[in-house]
Design a protein around this motif. Structure first.
Motif, mmCIF file in Angstrom:
data_model
loop_
_atom_site.group_PDB
_atom_site.id
_atom_site.type_symbol
_atom_site.label_atom_id
_atom_site.label_comp_id
_atom_site.label_asym_id
_atom_site.label_seq_id
_atom_site.Cartn_x
_atom_site.Cartn_y
_atom_site.Cartn_z
ATOM 1 N N GLY B 219 0.832 -1.194 0.000
ATOM 2 C CA GLY B 219 0.000 0.000 0.000
ATOM 3 C C GLY B 219 0.865 1.242 0.000
ATOM 4 N N LEU B 221 1.129 4.897 1.626
ATOM 5 C CA LEU B 221 0.666 5.831 2.663
ATOM 6 C C LEU B 221 1.003 7.252 2.251
ATOM 7 C CD1 LEU B 221 2.052 3.874 5.733
ATOM 8 C CD2 LEU B 221 -0.330 4.583 5.511
ATOM 9 N N THR B 250 4.574 0.482 1.753
ATOM 10 C CA THR B 250 4.637 -0.565 2.775
ATOM 11 C C THR B 250 4.225 -1.914 2.186
ATOM 12 O OG1 THR B 250 3.749 -1.338 4.884
ATOM 13 C CG2 THR B 250 2.280 0.005 3.540
ATOM 14 N N LYS B 253 0.194 -3.464 4.564
ATOM 15 C CA LYS B 253 -0.895 -2.487 4.520
ATOM 16 C C LYS B 253 -1.821 -2.625 5.740
ATOM 17 C CE LYS B 253 -4.119 -3.021 1.319
ATOM 18 N NZ LYS B 253 -4.638 -3.161 -0.048
ATOM 19 N N TYR B 256 -0.793 -0.959 9.122
ATOM 20 C CA TYR B 256 -1.041 0.487 9.261
ATOM 21 C C TYR B 256 -2.533 0.799 9.283
ATOM 22 C CZ TYR B 256 3.939 1.013 8.757
ATOM 23 O OH TYR B 256 5.295 0.925 8.979
ATOM 24 N N GLN B 257 -3.336 -0.022 8.574
ATOM 25 C CA GLN B 257 -4.787 0.202 8.602
ATOM 26 C C GLN B 257 -5.325 -0.033 10.012
ATOM 27 O OE1 GLN B 257 -5.893 -2.412 5.375
ATOM 28 N NE2 GLN B 257 -6.352 -0.681 4.014
ATOM 29 N N MET B 265 -4.447 5.840 2.923
ATOM 30 C CA MET B 265 -3.786 4.651 2.368
ATOM 31 C C MET B 265 -4.336 4.354 0.980
ATOM 32 S SD MET B 265 -1.839 1.874 2.848
ATOM 33 C CE MET B 265 -1.665 1.512 4.600
#
Lengths: 218, 283
Positions: B219, B221, B250, B253, B256-257, B265
């Motif tokens: 993904g 960011l 990254t 993904k 971080y989500q 994102m």
């Protein structure tokens, strides 16, 4: 190798018009033209048809085609084998047609006796063309069709000009004088050594071309 | 492995290839990268068109020097800038190929050529670039090859022609025991076709990932400088300075989500991954 031979045959068929023109010109000039042309119809046909072998290199190289050919199952040495086989066969066919035409011409326009006189010169044309191809092909494979052809023609031109200059300057080359004398005594006597030289040159040329193509990057 | 390259090196003036990669059986593997990255050189090394300075190349589990004519018959090849002589036509090619490959299916080849509207009697030099591209792929697929090696098979084609070629490749893969190594500049072509992707840049492999992982787990960011400073960077592969702050690539993904749901994102794509992996700064 058969696939590569067929490829060359197909390319030859595409140039059918060129061969028809060469043959028609030979027929017209032989039967209607001067006697001087009639005397070199075999060499004309052999030479013109052997020139197509040089064009085949260009056709293969067109649009970087050599790289693709080298990925085919037949491999690199088979490419050389096919090219030499096809060239020898095609040049021999050109020579045979020229010889038959010249024979017919002499029977129709001149006499059998005159033809027998010139008979020993007939195979010479084929052997000289084979020697020239044998000398030129490794250069064509190494440097590519365009550059290789230029190198081969330049070497031939320098050789011919050199002989001409020597002859014009009045110098006698003992070896050539000896050959002249031999040919006058017995015209057939030069054929076996010339045939041996052409076989030797073709064999060395083939081996050299196989080595060159094995190391070449595409 | 159908293809294995171990530290294959080739030095040219201003370019050095040092490539290690593998192509497994039953997979479509993509080799991607910018112009001049070394894709075509890698293909040429695999095909024996150029000779490596060092390293080991295996094809069908054998060192490339031991490849036989029978092995070569198992290869279907498309080169980006090379094909049969353009003075030949399709009918000529049938005669040539039938004597070149024992398993060449002339009837099927001609039917496919007709299906794609390729003219039988015209010399190839009169074909459009789309026609040539289709013909190259059809030739590669015409003799029951086990492995297709395709260098830019869709280059310069419109979207319809590209889709037709991709459909042909998907159809080729149906039996399950075949493989493809493909290079392309068009990432959308690869996203719907490939199982794994190798990214090459300046002669070196910089990334290898399965396509599903690349599309599902990678993904992008978009963060401000303040957000960047506060961020856990343990799963960030590359960063790139932007007017608003940073773009961050990254391969986690979901991490971080779940841990920073307030951050913007974007879904991973091959194009963005290539750009970030090559232009981005390593963390």
């Amino acid at each position: 190798m058969t696939g590569l031979l067929i490829k060359d045959w197909m390319l030859l068929k595409r140039q059918g018009r060129y061969f028809m023109i060469v043959l028609a010109l030979a027929c017209i000039l032989s039967f209607m033209g001067s006697e001087s042309f009639s005397s070199f119809v075999t060499s004309y046909l052999t030479f013109m048809i052997s020139m197509f072998n040089f064009s085949l290199f260009s056709y293969d190289e067109f649009d970087n085609g050599m790289a693709f050919l080298m990925t085919l199952p037949s491999g690199r040495s088979d490419y050389v084998k096919a090219r030499y086989t096809f060239s020898i066969l095609l040049t021999s066919c050109g020579w045979l047609v020229g010889t038959l035409l010249r024979m017919g011409l002499y029977l129709v326009r001149f006499s059998v006796a005159e033809y027998i006189e010139i008979l020993p010169s007939e195979p010479m044309y084929l052997l000289i063309c084979l020697i020239y191809m044998g000398l030129a092909f490794p250069a064509l494979i190494k440097y590519g069709a365009e550059k290789g052809r230029n190198i081969a023609f330049t070497v031939l031109a320098i050789f011919a000009i050199g002989i001409f200059m020597i002859a014009k300057a009045g110098f006698e080359i003992p070896f050539l004088k000896w050959i002249d004398r031999l040919a006058e005594t017995n015209p057939f006597i030069l054929l076996p050594p010339l045939a041996a030289v052409s076989v030797l040159i073709m064999t060395v040329s083939y081996a050299l071309s196989v080595r060159i193509i094995a190391k070449k990057e595409f | 492995m159908l293809i294995r390259l171990e530290h294959v090196e080739k030095q040219y003036s201003g370019f050095h290839l040092d490539c290690s990669m593998e192509v497994p059986e039953g997979c479509v593997t993509a080799l991607i990268g910018p112009n001049g990255a070394g894709k075509s050189t890698t293909f040429k090394v695999i095909l024996g068109l150029v000779f490596p300075d060092s390293g080991r190349i295996e094809l069908f589990g054998k060192p490339i020097e031991q490849i036989t004519e029978e092995d070569r018959e198992q290869l279907g090849i498309v080169l980006s800038d090379s094909c049969f002589s353009r003075y030949l036509n399709i009918e000529d090619l049938v005669s040539v190929l039938s004597h070149m490959y024992r398993h060449f299916d002339g009837k099927d080849f001609l039917e496919r050529c007709q299906h794609f509207g390729l003219p039988m009697g015209k010399p190839l030099k009169d074909f459009s670039s789309g026609m040539i591209a289709k013909l190259k792929v059809l030739i590669a697929m015409s003799h029951e090859s086990k492995l297709l090696i395709l260098d830019e098979p869709t280059a310069g084609l419109d979207v319809l022609a590209r889709e037709e070629i991709l459909d042909m490749l998907r159809e080729y893969m149906i039996p399950g025991d075949r493989s493809i190594l493909i290079s392309s500049h068009i990432s959308s072509d690869l996203e719907g076709l490939c199982d794994d992707v190798w990214l090459i840049d300046s002669g070196k492999i910089v990334m290898h990932e399965e396509t599903d992982a690349l599309l599902g787990e990678y993904g992008l960011l978009k963060v401000t400088e303040e957000q960047y400073e506060a961020l856990d960077k343990s799963h960030i592969l590359r960063k790139k300075k932007e007017s608003f702050g940073y773009s961050l690539l990254t391969d986690q993904k979901q991490f971080y989500q779940e841990n920073a749901p307030e951050l913007a994102m974007e879904k991973g794509s091959i194009d963005e991954t290539i750009t970030m992996m090559i232009r981005g700064e390593k963390i």
